[in-house]
Design an enzyme around this catalytic site. Structure first.
Site, short mmCIF file in Angstrom:
data_model
loop_
_atom_site.label_atom_id
_atom_site.label_comp_id
_atom_site.label_asym_id
_atom_site.label_seq_id
_atom_site.Cartn_x
_atom_site.Cartn_y
_atom_site.Cartn_z
N GLY A 14 0.78 -1.23 0.00
CA GLY A 14 0.00 0.00 0.00
C GLY A 14 0.80 1.27 0.00
N LEU A 89 -2.22 -6.75 -8.36
CA LEU A 89 -1.48 -7.79 -9.09
C LEU A 89 -2.35 -8.85 -9.75
CD1 LEU A 89 1.51 -8.34 -6.65
CD2 LEU A 89 1.36 -6.80 -8.62
N LYS A 90 -3.65 -8.59 -9.82
CA LYS A 90 -4.56 -9.54 -10.46
C LYS A 90 -5.28 -8.88 -11.64
CE LYS A 90 -3.93 -12.61 -7.19
NZ LYS A 90 -3.15 -13.86 -7.43
N ASN A 104 -3.79 2.55 -14.28
CA ASN A 104 -2.79 1.74 -13.58
C ASN A 104 -1.43 2.42 -13.70
OD1 ASN A 104 -1.63 -0.74 -12.36
ND2 ASN A 104 -0.64 -0.91 -14.37
N HIS A 106 2.59 1.52 -13.80
CA HIS A 106 3.52 0.41 -14.01
C HIS A 106 4.93 0.94 -13.80
CE1 HIS A 106 4.95 -3.41 -15.59
NE2 HIS A 106 5.78 -2.75 -16.37
N GLU A 176 7.32 7.56 -9.32
CA GLU A 176 5.90 7.19 -9.29
C GLU A 176 5.12 8.08 -8.33
OE1 GLU A 176 7.09 2.60 -9.11
OE2 GLU A 176 4.96 2.94 -8.94
N1 LIG Z 1 -7.55 -5.81 -16.70
C1 LIG Z 1 -6.33 -5.43 -16.27
N2 LIG Z 1 -5.93 -5.74 -15.03
C2 LIG Z 1 -4.71 -5.32 -14.59
C3 LIG Z 1 -3.85 -4.58 -15.42
C4 LIG Z 1 -4.31 -4.25 -16.74
O1 LIG Z 1 -3.59 -3.55 -17.53
N3 LIG Z 1 -5.56 -4.69 -17.13
N4 LIG Z 1 -2.59 -4.17 -14.97
C5 LIG Z 1 -2.04 -4.94 -13.84
C6 LIG Z 1 -0.85 -4.30 -13.20
N5 LIG Z 1 0.39 -4.95 -13.64
C7 LIG Z 1 1.39 -4.14 -14.09
O2 LIG Z 1 1.30 -2.90 -14.09
C8 LIG Z 1 0.58 -6.35 -13.52
C9 LIG Z 1 0.20 -6.97 -12.34
C10 LIG Z 1 0.37 -8.34 -12.20
C11 LIG Z 1 0.92 -9.10 -13.22
C12 LIG Z 1 1.07 -10.58 -13.07
O3 LIG Z 1 1.75 -11.24 -13.83
N6 LIG Z 1 0.37 -11.13 -12.06
C13 LIG Z 1 0.43 -12.59 -11.78
C14 LIG Z 1 -0.06 -12.88 -10.36
C15 LIG Z 1 0.88 -12.26 -9.33
C16 LIG Z 1 0.45 -12.58 -7.91
O4 LIG Z 1 -0.71 -13.00 -7.71
O5 LIG Z 1 1.27 -12.39 -7.00
C17 LIG Z 1 -0.46 -13.34 -12.77
O6 LIG Z 1 -1.43 -12.75 -13.29
O7 LIG Z 1 -0.18 -14.53 -12.94
C18 LIG Z 1 1.33 -8.49 -14.39
C19 LIG Z 1 1.18 -7.10 -14.55
C20 LIG Z 1 -3.07 -5.16 -12.78
N7 LIG Z 1 -4.32 -5.64 -13.33
N1 LIG Z 2 2.85 -4.23 -12.57
C1 LIG Z 2 2.29 -3.71 -11.35
C2 LIG Z 2 3.41 -3.26 -10.44
O1 LIG Z 2 4.50 -3.81 -10.46
N2 LIG Z 2 3.11 -2.24 -9.63
C3 LIG Z 2 4.12 -1.71 -8.75
O2 LIG Z 2 4.00 -2.23 -7.43
C4 LIG Z 2 4.45 -1.22 -6.54
C5 LIG Z 2 3.34 -0.99 -5.56
O3 LIG Z 2 3.77 -1.20 -4.31
P1 LIG Z 2 2.71 -1.00 -3.12
O4 LIG Z 2 1.81 -2.21 -3.12
O5 LIG Z 2 3.56 -0.88 -1.88
O6 LIG Z 2 1.94 0.27 -3.44
C6 LIG Z 2 4.71 0.05 -7.32
O7 LIG Z 2 6.08 0.23 -7.61
C7 LIG Z 2 3.95 -0.21 -8.60
O8 LIG Z 2 4.47 0.47 -9.73
#
Ligand SMILES: Nc1nc2c(c(=O)[nH]1)N[C@@H](CN(C=O)c1ccc(C(=O)N[C@@H](CCC(=O)O)C(=O)O)cc1)CN2
Ligand SMILES: NCC(=O)N[C@@H]1O[C@H](COP(=O)([O-])[O-])[C@@H](O)[C@H]1O
Length: 206
Positions: A14, A89-90, A104, A106, A176
């Protein structure tokens, strides 16, 4: 003037949520609710401490359909106008009523280093392994597939002095923390930048 209510979606510590809360006093948005992907997210405590409505859902493949309904009802109940994913992350449900109002952040300069598996330290390790001297952060619209939505803004960071992935992560997260509140403030006011780029900050920043 009343502030625009935003829901923040989290899966981890968070820090991003905390930063958006800390900066909302001088911005047009206010964090009005939190959506979490697990009861175990440390960031849930930030929502509780700020007395914010908190919805925890199962966003796994088997839980997606129910999550979409729960999220839609929660957003309506709290009159949410925008959704900001913050370390979420989902897969987030792409709600028709929120087209181009789910964003979002990244921790890299998309389109590089995006997609499935590219989150958190995985991203910064990939940048280090590639030997890049510039990294940064990207804010984009959320679409069905991870990180493929239109880019709204980016911040570039000179990481040539970073010794490891943790050093890159620190520098990028500082960027960020500037980029997200700034971009969200513009978006909720309807002042959408075509593709705003905030140049590298001085290495000594932060
Ligand atoms: N509908 C969408 N949902 C999300 C997006 C998006 O663009 N469209 N962005 C992601 C954020 N993200 C990067 O910025 C990102 C987050 C998670 C993953 C990933 O590979 N997750 C794993 C699971 C990880 C875990 O549970 O610890 C997976 O899906 O297998 C990639 C990119 C957020 N949602
Ligand atoms: N692809 C998604 C991703 O990697 N997001 C990254 O997770 C961190 C959030 O940390 P937090 O949970 O402590 O806010 C941030 O650095 C954000 O850019």
């Amino acid at each position: 003037m009343s502030k625009i209510p935003v829901a923040v979606a989290i899966s981890g510590g968070g820090r991003t949520l905390k930063n958006l809360l800390e900066q909302q006093h001088s911005r047009a948005y206010e964090v009005a609710a939190v959506i979490s992907s697990s009861t175990l997210c440390a960031g849930n405590q930030i929502a509780i401490d700020h007395k914010l409505p908190l919805l925890v859902c199962d966003f796994s493949a088997k839980g997606q359909e129910q999550a979409q309904t729960q999220v839609g009802d929660f957003l309506n109940e709290h009159h949410i106008a925008w959704i900001a994913l913050a370390g979420f992350l989902k897969p987030f449900p792409v709600l028709q009523a929120f087209e181009r109002r789910i964003i979002n952040i990244h921790p890299a300069l998309l389109p590089r280093y995006g997609g499935k598996g590219m989150y958190g330290m995985n991203v910064h390790r990939a940048v280090l392994d590639a030997g890049d001297s510039i990294s940064g952060a990207t804010i984009h619209y959320v679409t069905e597939k991870y990180d493929e939505g239109q880019i709204i803004s980016q911040a570039t960071v000179d990481v040539s002095d970073a010794q490891d992935a943790e050093g890159i992560a620190k520098q990028v997260f500082a960027a960020e923390c500037r980029l997200y509140p700034y971009t969200l403030d513009l978006l909720v006011k309807g002042e959408t930048p075509d593709h705003l780029v905030i140049e590298s900050q001085r290495k000594t920043d932060d």
